[in-house]
Design an enzyme around this catalytic site. Structure first.
Site, PDB file in Angstrom:
ATOM      1  N   ARG A  51       4.996  22.308  53.486  1.00 38.69           N
ATOM      2  CA  ARG A  51       3.564  21.787  53.369  1.00 38.69           C
ATOM      3  C   ARG A  51       2.594  22.993  52.420  1.00 38.69           C
ATOM      4  NH1 ARG A  51       1.937  18.006  57.021  1.00 38.69           N
ATOM      5  NH2 ARG A  51       3.664  16.426  57.011  1.00 38.69           N
ATOM      6  N   ARG A  81      -3.461  19.931  51.346  1.00 41.64           N
ATOM      7  CA  ARG A  81      -4.790  20.148  51.935  1.00 41.64           C
ATOM      8  C   ARG A  81      -5.534  21.397  51.781  1.00 41.64           C
ATOM      9  NH1 ARG A  81      -4.807  15.503  56.596  1.00 41.64           N
ATOM     10  NH2 ARG A  81      -2.655  16.544  56.552  1.00 41.64           N
ATOM     11  N   ARG A  94      -5.572  14.880  43.721  1.00 40.45           N
ATOM     12  CA  ARG A  94      -4.893  13.765  44.746  1.00 40.45           C
ATOM     13  C   ARG A  94      -5.562  12.366  44.458  1.00 40.45           C
ATOM     14  NH1 ARG A  94      -4.324  10.656  48.320  1.00 40.45           N
ATOM     15  NH2 ARG A  94      -3.887  10.945  50.380  1.00 40.45           N
ATOM     16  N   ASP A 148       7.296  12.620  50.735  1.00 41.15           N
ATOM     17  CA  ASP A 148       7.277  12.504  52.154  1.00 41.15           C
ATOM     18  C   ASP A 148       8.504  12.031  52.823  1.00 41.15           C
ATOM     19  OD1 ASP A 148       4.875  12.648  54.235  1.00 41.15           O
ATOM     20  OD2 ASP A 148       6.008  11.108  55.063  1.00 41.15           O
ATOM     21  N   TYR A 188       9.633   7.497  63.699  1.00 40.15           N
ATOM     22  CA  TYR A 188       8.572   6.839  63.153  1.00 40.15           C
ATOM     23  C   TYR A 188       8.715   5.231  63.145  1.00 40.15           C
ATOM     24  CZ  TYR A 188       6.046  11.126  62.217  1.00 40.15           C
ATOM     25  OH  TYR A 188       5.758  12.518  62.035  1.00 40.15           O
TER      26      TYR A 188
END
Ligand code: CP3
Length: 347
Positions: A24, A28, A37, A73, A149
């Site tokens: 990561r 952010r 973004r 992702d 998920y």
């Protein structure tokens, strides 16, 4: 000496210094990320190769890290075949209709190269922009973590539906894992064909399983995935990473991964004691220590280097992803310390 410090370390060869990258590292915590973004789902940003390539390059420019992890992702391949999943800000992946029945498995058709040209275009753009010594790192979610998920339908603490499927309907579970193994193998292989030089398999949540359950329901699939990639891309090292997987370490070592990614709960020297002195490892500074300020972060980074004790087969990383609240100045100081300290020692 290989030109790439990252590839040298994964091969167990001494590089000019210990290579560094961060899970990561794009995202952010960087102000420049917010600027490009845009609004909307992260999956929309990923579908624009110029935007994704820029986001991938931002941390390389700022920090001088030795690997550029492709901005993408773990749900991209399942999203691309129309499963019906999005990434909700502040939550994570959420499925429109969770995968709960055997018939739902057929909602996962095989991944075709044309489904993810935006990712392969991003990889090619990034490769073109970077000097050879910076390795482009492809990745995929591991079959178990992606399945969690799809089956839970959202991030979970209990993994109750996933574990129920494993134990109540093992044939369906294995069919699902077969599909996700093929999808991850195709996804990683396409990235390697487009310019990535290495890859990471994120089995982030495998630590939720007991060792017997991991060995029965997950390990055979992960092993097939690494074997297929080794056959197709014999020169591309693969990193196998999970969080809270100390109890699975010996099992991870049987999957054929060239490098084991450790979180901060497993010591580097301890892993080598358990798996062999030549083990190639990645890790493992606690990302929370980076949030605690520069002094604590640098002491933590020094402790990781001491634990590695000058072994050439070490890629420096955090034990999990960079937290969004991280001060980029502190991460920058960590990179500089690792490079300077290991260059001095001739590591
Ligand atoms: O490491 C990098 O810099 C490359 C980019 C990357 C992203 N996701 C971009 C992203 C990588 C390697 C991932 C992998 C990923 N995605 C994992 C495995 C790594 C891990 O953390 O264990 C997992 C579990 C996911 C699923 C996912 N995607 C989650 C849990 C979230 C966070 C949701 C939130 O808002 O808190 C995402 C979204 C996501 N993926 C973001 C980024 C930069 C942040 C959201 C945004 O910018 O909109």
């Amino acid at each position: 000496m290989s030109e790439s410090a990252f590839l040298a370390a994964t091969a167990g060869c001494r590089a000019r210094y210990t290579p560094v990258w961060f899970m990561r590292q794009a995202g952010r915590h960087l102000p420049e990320y917010g600027e490009v973004r845009g609004e909307g789902s992260i999956l929309d940003a990923i579908r624009q190769p110029d935007v994704s390539a820029e986001i991938t390059l931002q941390p390389v420019r700022r920090y001088g890290v030795d690997a550029a992890v492709v901005f993408s992702d773990i749900v991209v391949p399942v999203h691309a075949v129309g499963f019906g999943i999005d990434v909700t800000p502040g939550i994570g992946p959420v499925a429109e209709r969770p995968l709960r029945s055997p018939a739902d498995i057929d909602r996962l058709r095989p991944l075709e190269p044309g489904d993810v040209t935006y990712v392969t275009d991003t990889v090619a753009l990034v490769r073109q922009e970077l000097p050879d010594e910076v390795t482009v790192l492809g990745f995929a979610g591991a079959p178990f973590t992606v399945a969690s998920y799809l089956v839970e339908g959202r991030p979970s603490r209990t993994y109750e539906h996933t574990k129920a499927m494993m134990h109540n309907d093992a044939p369906s579970w294995h069919r699902l894992m077969d599909r996700l193994t093929e999808s991850a193998a195709t996804f990683i292989s396409l990235q390697l064909d487009s310019g990535a030089g290495a890859f990471q398999l994120f089995d982030s949540w495998a630590g939720a399983l007991s060792r017997p359950d991991y060995d029965t329901f997950v390990q055979p699939h992960t092993t097939r995935l690494f074997a297929e990639l080794a056959a197709r891309h014999p020169d591309a090292p693969g990193i196998h990473f999970g969080v809270g997987c100390d109890h699975l370490l010996e099992s991870f070592a049987t999957t054929g991964a060239g490098v084991i990614g450790l979180d901060w709960r497993t010591g580097i020297a301890d892993a080598r004691r358990r798996l062999g002195a030549d083990l190639a490892v990645q890790g493992n500074l606690d990302p929370a220590l980076v949030l605690a300020g520069e002094k604590v972060a640098l002491a933590g980074a020094r402790a990781v280097l001491d634990d590695n004790a000058g072994h050439p087969a070490h890629v420096f990383n955090l034990g999990h992803g960079v937290n969004p609240g991280t001060d980029p100045g502190v991460l920058s100081a960590v990179v500089d310390l690792v490079h300077a300290a290991t260059a001095e020692r001739g590591e």
